[in-house]
Scaffold this motif. Structure first.
Motif, PDB file in Angstrom:
ATOM      1  N   LYS A  94       0.827  -1.212   0.000  1.00  0.00           N
ATOM      2  CA  LYS A  94       0.000   0.000   0.000  1.00  0.00           C
ATOM      3  C   LYS A  94       0.855   1.253   0.000  1.00  0.00           C
ATOM      4  O   LYS A  94       0.518   2.240  -0.663  1.00  0.00           O
ATOM      5  CB  LYS A  94      -0.932  -0.007   1.211  1.00  0.00           C
ATOM      6  CG  LYS A  94      -2.050  -1.004   1.079  1.00  0.00           C
ATOM      7  CD  LYS A  94      -3.007  -0.924   2.229  1.00  0.00           C
ATOM      8  CE  LYS A  94      -4.136  -1.927   2.020  1.00  0.00           C
ATOM      9  NZ  LYS A  94      -5.158  -1.827   3.045  1.00  0.00           N
ATOM     10  N   LYS A  95       1.970   1.221   0.703  1.00  0.00           N
ATOM     11  CA  LYS A  95       2.864   2.376   0.733  1.00  0.00           C
ATOM     12  C   LYS A  95       3.436   2.642  -0.665  1.00  0.00           C
ATOM     13  O   LYS A  95       3.486   3.793  -1.119  1.00  0.00           O
ATOM     14  CB  LYS A  95       3.992   2.110   1.730  1.00  0.00           C
ATOM     15  CG  LYS A  95       4.902   3.271   1.959  1.00  0.00           C
ATOM     16  CD  LYS A  95       5.934   2.913   3.032  1.00  0.00           C
ATOM     17  CE  LYS A  95       6.904   4.040   3.264  1.00  0.00           C
ATOM     18  NZ  LYS A  95       7.917   3.667   4.263  1.00  0.00           N
ATOM     19  N   SER A  96       3.841   1.580  -1.346  1.00  0.00           N
ATOM     20  CA  SER A  96       4.399   1.782  -2.689  1.00  0.00           C
ATOM     21  C   SER A  96       3.311   2.230  -3.667  1.00  0.00           C
ATOM     22  O   SER A  96       3.565   3.057  -4.550  1.00  0.00           O
ATOM     23  CB  SER A  96       5.103   0.519  -3.160  1.00  0.00           C
ATOM     24  OG  SER A  96       4.278  -0.287  -3.932  1.00  0.00           O
ATOM     25  N   ALA A  97       2.080   1.723  -3.513  1.00  0.00           N
ATOM     26  CA  ALA A  97       0.984   2.177  -4.381  1.00  0.00           C
ATOM     27  C   ALA A  97       0.693   3.660  -4.150  1.00  0.00           C
ATOM     28  O   ALA A  97       0.463   4.417  -5.111  1.00  0.00           O
ATOM     29  CB  ALA A  97      -0.264   1.347  -4.127  1.00  0.00           C
ATOM     30  N   ASN A  98       0.720   4.113  -2.910  1.00  0.00           N
ATOM     31  CA  ASN A  98       0.501   5.537  -2.626  1.00  0.00           C
ATOM     32  C   ASN A  98       1.618   6.388  -3.196  1.00  0.00           C
ATOM     33  O   ASN A  98       1.366   7.486  -3.711  1.00  0.00           O
ATOM     34  CB  ASN A  98       0.389   5.774  -1.116  1.00  0.00           C
ATOM     35  CG  ASN A  98      -0.966   5.382  -0.582  1.00  0.00           C
ATOM     36  OD1 ASN A  98      -1.926   5.283  -1.335  1.00  0.00           O
ATOM     37  ND2 ASN A  98      -1.038   5.151   0.722  1.00  0.00           N
ATOM     38  N   ARG A 100       3.340   5.733  -5.858  1.00  0.00           N
ATOM     39  CA  ARG A 100       3.124   5.808  -7.314  1.00  0.00           C
ATOM     40  C   ARG A 100       2.014   6.784  -7.659  1.00  0.00           C
ATOM     41  O   ARG A 100       2.097   7.497  -8.657  1.00  0.00           O
ATOM     42  CB  ARG A 100       2.786   4.426  -7.872  1.00  0.00           C
ATOM     43  CG  ARG A 100       4.036   3.627  -8.212  1.00  0.00           C
ATOM     44  CD  ARG A 100       3.678   2.318  -8.829  1.00  0.00           C
ATOM     45  NE  ARG A 100       3.613   1.427  -7.669  1.00  0.00           N
ATOM     46  CZ  ARG A 100       2.777   0.438  -7.495  1.00  0.00           C
ATOM     47  NH1 ARG A 100       1.940   0.130  -8.378  1.00  0.00           N
ATOM     48  NH2 ARG A 100       2.777  -0.275  -6.411  1.00  0.00           N
ATOM     49  N   ARG A 101       0.968   6.850  -6.835  1.00  0.00           N
ATOM     50  CA  ARG A 101      -0.133   7.779  -7.097  1.00  0.00           C
ATOM     51  C   ARG A 101       0.260   9.233  -6.868  1.00  0.00           C
ATOM     52  O   ARG A 101      -0.350  10.122  -7.442  1.00  0.00           O
ATOM     53  CB  ARG A 101      -1.323   7.446  -6.193  1.00  0.00           C
ATOM     54  CG  ARG A 101      -2.079   6.243  -6.630  1.00  0.00           C
ATOM     55  CD  ARG A 101      -3.366   6.077  -5.844  1.00  0.00           C
ATOM     56  NE  ARG A 101      -3.767   4.690  -5.858  1.00  0.00           N
ATOM     57  CZ  ARG A 101      -3.799   3.895  -4.804  1.00  0.00           C
ATOM     58  NH1 ARG A 101      -3.493   4.352  -3.617  1.00  0.00           N
ATOM     59  NH2 ARG A 101      -4.145   2.654  -4.928  1.00  0.00           N
ATOM     60  N   GLU A 102       1.262   9.488  -6.028  1.00  0.00           N
ATOM     61  CA  GLU A 102       1.672  10.857  -5.739  1.00  0.00           C
ATOM     62  C   GLU A 102       2.707  11.389  -6.717  1.00  0.00           C
ATOM     63  O   GLU A 102       3.078  12.560  -6.648  1.00  0.00           O
ATOM     64  CB  GLU A 102       2.235  10.929  -4.310  1.00  0.00           C
ATOM     65  CG  GLU A 102       1.184  10.732  -3.240  1.00  0.00           C
ATOM     66  CD  GLU A 102       1.777  10.655  -1.840  1.00  0.00           C
ATOM     67  OE1 GLU A 102       3.023  10.631  -1.714  1.00  0.00           O
ATOM     68  OE2 GLU A 102       1.002  10.612  -0.879  1.00  0.00           O
TER      69      GLU A 102
END
Length: 153
Positions: A94-98, A100-102
Motif C-alpha cells: 500500500k505504501k508503494s501504491a501511494n 506511485r499515485r503521488e
C-alpha cells in the motif's frame, strides 16, 4: 512343612537337611533348640507392581498433556508471526501504491481524467536572471500594517 525335592546326584549340591518328626520334637529337651523356624510369608507383589505401573502411567499421561499444551501455544505463536508478516507485506504494497499515485505524471493523468487542467491565466514562469514579478493581487504587506484603500499599497 516343606518336603525337600530330590536332586539328581552329581550336581554338587549339599544334601537336604533331615526333617524332624513330631515325636522327635516332643522328645527333645525343653532347653534344646527346636526345629528351624518357618519362613515368613512374602508380601504379595501385585499391589506394589500395580502402584509402580500406575505411577509410570500417570507420569506419562501428564507429560503428554503438558506437551500438547506447549505445542498448542507454539502453533498459536507461529500463526501470529505469519499474520504479522502478511500485514507487513500488505503495508509495504500500500505504501508503494501511494507513492506511485503521488508522482507528478500520475497526478497529471488523474487531473485530466477529472476534467481539470493547468490554469494558464495565472501561470508563472520563473527566470533566475530576472527578479520575481508577482500578480497585482499578490503584494504582501509587512506584518501589522494594512493597505490604504484606493492607493493600491
Amino acid at each position: 512343612m516343606r518336603v525337600p525335592r530330590a536332586v539328581p546326584q552329581g550336581y554338587g549340591t549339599r544334601p537336604a537337611p533331615a526333617v524332624a518328626s513330631a515325636a522327635q520334637v516332643k522328645a527333645a529337651a525343653p532347653g534344646a533348640a527346636g526345629p528351624p523356624a518357618a519362613r515368613r510369608a512374602r508380601p504379595p507383589r501385585a499391589p506394589f507392581l500395580l502402584l509402580v505401573v500406575g505411577l509410570l502411567c500417570g507420569g506419562l499421561v501428564s507429560l503428554l498433556l503438558l506437551n500438547a499444551v506447549l505445542a498448542q501455544d507454539s502453533f498459536r505463536a507461529n500463526g501470529l508471526r505469519k499474520e504479522i508478516s502478511d500485514l507487513r507485506i500488505q503495508k509495504e504494497s500500500k505504501k508503494s501504491a501511494n507513492m506511485r499515485r503521488e508522482m507528478p505524471d500520475a497526478v497529471a493523468r488523474s487531473n485530466e481524467l477529472q476534467g481539470l487542467g493547468p490554469d494558464w491565466d495565472t501561470a508563472r514562469v520563473i527566470d533566475p536572471d530576472r527578479p520575481a514579478v508577482g500578480v497585482a493581487g499578490d503584494v504582501q504587506t509587512p506584518a501589522g500594517q494594512e493597505r490604504a484603500p484606493g492607493t493600491g499599497q
